[in-house]
Design a protein around this motif. Structure first.
Motif, PDB file in Angstrom:
ATOM      1  N   ALA A  32       0.836  -1.202   0.000  1.00 24.23           N
ATOM      2  CA  ALA A  32       0.000   0.000   0.000  1.00 24.23           C
ATOM      3  C   ALA A  32       0.868   1.249   0.000  1.00 24.23           C
ATOM      4  O   ALA A  32       1.851   1.345   0.755  1.00 24.23           O
ATOM      5  N   LYS A  35      -2.334   3.846   2.878  1.00 23.37           N
ATOM      6  CA  LYS A  35      -2.654   2.628   3.639  1.00 23.37           C
ATOM      7  C   LYS A  35      -4.115   2.458   4.023  1.00 23.37           C
ATOM      8  O   LYS A  35      -4.836   3.436   4.220  1.00 23.37           O
ATOM      9  N   TYR A  36      -4.454   1.206   4.192  1.00 24.78           N
ATOM     10  CA  TYR A  36      -5.722   0.802   4.824  1.00 24.78           C
ATOM     11  C   TYR A  36      -5.398   0.554   6.282  1.00 24.78           C
ATOM     12  O   TYR A  36      -4.633  -0.329   6.619  1.00 24.78           O
ATOM     13  N   TRP A  37      -5.943   1.385   7.168  1.00 26.35           N
ATOM     14  CA  TRP A  37      -5.685   1.171   8.604  1.00 26.35           C
ATOM     15  C   TRP A  37      -6.951   1.511   9.385  1.00 26.35           C
ATOM     16  O   TRP A  37      -7.248   2.677   9.625  1.00 26.35           O
ATOM     17  N   SER A 124      -0.669 -12.386   3.381  1.00 28.23           N
ATOM     18  CA  SER A 124      -2.076 -12.765   3.546  1.00 28.23           C
ATOM     19  C   SER A 124      -2.889 -12.177   2.401  1.00 28.23           C
ATOM     20  O   SER A 124      -3.886 -12.760   1.977  1.00 28.23           O
ATOM     21  N   SER A 156      -9.092 -11.314   3.876  1.00 28.19           N
ATOM     22  CA  SER A 156      -8.174 -10.320   4.432  1.00 28.19           C
ATOM     23  C   SER A 156      -8.399  -9.023   3.658  1.00 28.19           C
ATOM     24  O   SER A 156      -8.479  -9.056   2.421  1.00 28.19           O
ATOM     25  N   GLY A 157      -8.530  -7.908   4.372  1.00 32.03           N
ATOM     26  CA  GLY A 157      -8.880  -6.653   3.704  1.00 32.03           C
ATOM     27  C   GLY A 157      -8.005  -6.367   2.500  1.00 32.03           C
ATOM     28  O   GLY A 157      -8.486  -6.166   1.377  1.00 32.03           O
ATOM     29  N   SER A 158      -6.687  -6.381   2.719  1.00 27.33           N
ATOM     30  CA  SER A 158      -5.774  -5.981   1.640  1.00 27.33           C
ATOM     31  C   SER A 158      -5.785  -6.980   0.474  1.00 27.33           C
ATOM     32  O   SER A 158      -5.284  -6.666  -0.613  1.00 27.33           O
ATOM     33  N   ARG A 161      -7.130  -6.002  -2.983  1.00 27.51           N
ATOM     34  CA  ARG A 161      -6.280  -5.315  -3.978  1.00 27.51           C
ATOM     35  C   ARG A 161      -5.375  -6.272  -4.739  1.00 27.51           C
ATOM     36  O   ARG A 161      -4.833  -5.909  -5.784  1.00 27.51           O
ATOM     37  N   SER A 209      -2.109  -7.385  12.361  1.00 29.73           N
ATOM     38  CA  SER A 209      -2.699  -6.127  11.899  1.00 29.73           C
ATOM     39  C   SER A 209      -4.144  -5.961  12.385  1.00 29.73           C
ATOM     40  O   SER A 209      -4.583  -4.855  12.667  1.00 29.73           O
ATOM     41  N   MET A 213      -4.951  -2.664  14.380  1.00 24.56           N
ATOM     42  CA  MET A 213      -5.888  -1.693  13.796  1.00 24.56           C
ATOM     43  C   MET A 213      -6.977  -1.365  14.799  1.00 24.56           C
ATOM     44  O   MET A 213      -7.318  -0.208  15.008  1.00 24.56           O
ATOM     45  N   ASP A 300       4.802  -1.299   6.553  1.00 28.17           N
ATOM     46  CA  ASP A 300       3.484  -1.817   6.959  1.00 28.17           C
ATOM     47  C   ASP A 300       3.515  -2.321   8.399  1.00 28.17           C
ATOM     48  O   ASP A 300       4.322  -1.860   9.180  1.00 28.17           O
ATOM     49  N   ALA A 301       2.665  -3.280   8.706  1.00 29.52           N
ATOM     50  CA  ALA A 301       2.575  -3.754  10.082  1.00 29.52           C
ATOM     51  C   ALA A 301       3.690  -4.762  10.368  1.00 29.52           C
ATOM     52  O   ALA A 301       3.448  -5.936  10.624  1.00 29.52           O
TER      53      ALA A 301
HETATM   54  O1  PMV Z   1      -5.288  -6.852   5.187  1.00 21.06           O
HETATM   55  P1  PMV Z   1      -4.578  -6.839   6.496  1.00 21.06           P
HETATM   56  O2  PMV Z   1      -5.465  -7.145   7.639  1.00 21.06           O
HETATM   57  O3  PMV Z   1      -3.338  -7.696   6.470  1.00 21.06           O
HETATM   58  O4  PMV Z   1      -4.069  -5.326   6.774  1.00 21.06           O
HETATM   59  C1  PMV Z   1      -3.101  -4.681   5.992  1.00 21.06           C
HETATM   60  C2  PMV Z   1      -2.609  -3.460   6.666  1.00 21.06           C
HETATM   61  C3  PMV Z   1      -1.407  -2.761   6.035  1.00 21.06           C
HETATM   62  O5  PMV Z   1      -0.606  -3.662   5.314  1.00 21.06           O
HETATM   63  C4  PMV Z   1      -0.556  -2.165   7.144  1.00 21.06           C
HETATM   64  C5  PMV Z   1      -1.841  -1.610   5.140  1.00 21.06           C
HETATM   65  C6  PMV Z   1      -2.365  -1.963   3.782  1.00 21.06           C
HETATM   66  O6  PMV Z   1      -3.135  -1.152   3.244  1.00 21.06           O
HETATM   67  O7  PMV Z   1      -1.986  -3.005   3.219  1.00 21.06           O
END
Ligand code: PMV
Length: 336
Positions: A32, A35-37, A124, A156-158, A161, A209, A213, A300-301
């Motif tokens: 990202a 970012k998505y946070w 992930s 997983s949110g990201s 994308r 994450s 978050m 990132d995280a």
């Molecule tokens: O999709 P997750 O829960 O792994 O969260 C991703 C969070 C960040 O990598 C820190 C930011 C992002 O937008 O990918």
């Protein structure tokens, strides 16, 4: 709204019989830049803000899914069997539950990453995206990209994308059911852009994450400024991509990452992903920039850094960071 209901809305309820025995799919990792946070719905992984990423070309996850005649799923990660009680296996099994319905089938999931797992390189994201694509083939769902992105997001949110190559924007959406929260590829390409993975540690993160978050949203006094920060950075990054203005691009991406980490540091208890080596690298990057090198980072995280630079500076960057893993995000479009 439950995840099962979303799956049924997207797929219908008569397609839950595997069409073939085995399917394989690849999805790229993504980094990202904006970012998505923070989630507005943690069950459906609906984000507070939109986000924008770059996919890492051929770096990502390849997953082969097959139906097996056994009592539970089996998961093999990079050649090693993963025990069912681990968090990793549970997340995959829970995602697969969404597709099992009445027929009690089980799956063998063979998944291979060509990037370090759980080291903040978003495995992930590519993992759930590849699994979603493999399910789509196995069951012959014939879903479009938007629906695939919504499904992957449930894992997983990201991952929403990681269905796409190049620059990708995930629209946060407004709806409660998340049907307008999906990612789309931006049409711009930037063949001279380079990403460098700078690994500080491959160890598992101290806090995932999801929890980090949640804690930031709930307790950080800075979080209320985050949505506006994302909106401002997003505008600059999109414009900079369109105009190929690398300085603006790098500066906004770096600032966005630092603001995300600042909001975590102010959470209670604080969330800190920096290690001494992370800070050392950051100072080195800033020093090189002062000396005229157009080099930026995002984080990132986890403790690792992702460097952003242009092809013309590749040699200089490699000289300064010996263990850099160089990625050319547009490698295929360059060949084309
Ligand atoms: O999709 P997750 O829960 O792994 O969260 C991703 C969070 C960040 O990598 C820190 C930011 C992002 O937008 O990918």
């Amino acid at each position: 709204m439950k995840r099962e209901d979303i799956v049924e809305q997207l797929i219908g309820n008569n397609k839950f019989t595997p069409y073939i025995e085995k399917s394989t799919a690849f999805a790229p990792a993504n980094i990202a830049l904006c970012k998505y946070w923070g989630k507005r719905d943690s069950g459906l992984n609906l984000p507070v803000t939109s986000s924008l990423s770059i996919s890492l070309g051929s770096r990502g996850t390849e997953t082969t899914l097959s139906v097996i005649d056994e009592k539970e799923d089996r998961i093999i990660l990079n050649g090693e069997e993963i025990q069912a009680e681990t968090e990793f296996a549970k997340r995959i099994t829970e995602f697969l539950n969404l597709f099992r319905r009445d027929n009690k089938i089980h799956f063998l999931v063979k998944t291979n990453n060509n990037i370090p797992t759980k080291a903040g390189i978003a495995s992930s994201a590519s993992g759930f995206a590849a699994l979603t694509l493999a399910l789509n083939k196995l069951f012959h769902f014939e879903l479009d990209n938007k629906s695939l992105s919504i499904l992957a997001r449930l894992g997983s949110g990201s991952a929403a994308r990681s269905l796409f190559r190049g620059f990708v924007k995930w629209h946060k959406g407004e709806r409660e059911d998340g049907m307008d929260s999906y990612a789309q590829s931006l049409n711009d390409s930037w063949p001279n852009l380079r990403v460098g993975l700078l690994i500080v540690s491959m160890a598992e993160k101290p806090i995932g994450s999801r929890e980090a978050m949640h804690r930031t949203v709930e307790t950080s006094p800075y979080y209320k400024h985050w949505p506006q920060k994302v909106a401002d950075d997003m505008k600059v990054i999109e414009e900079a991509i369109y105009r190929k203005e690398f300085g603006l691009f790098g500066q906004a991406a770096e600032s966005n990452a630092l603001a995300m980490h600042a909001s975590m540091l102010a959470a209670q208890p604080p969330v800190l992903y920096f290690q001494p080596k992370t800070i050392e690298y950051i100072q080195q990057i800033w020093q090189l920039r002062q000396e005229g090198l157009s080099l930026y980072f995002t984080q990132d995280a986890g403790p690792n850094l992702k460097l952003l630079f242009l092809k013309r500076d590749e040699e200089k960057v490699k000289e300064n960071f010996e263990n850099l893993e160089l990625v050319n995000p547009f490698e295929e479009s360059e060949e084309a």
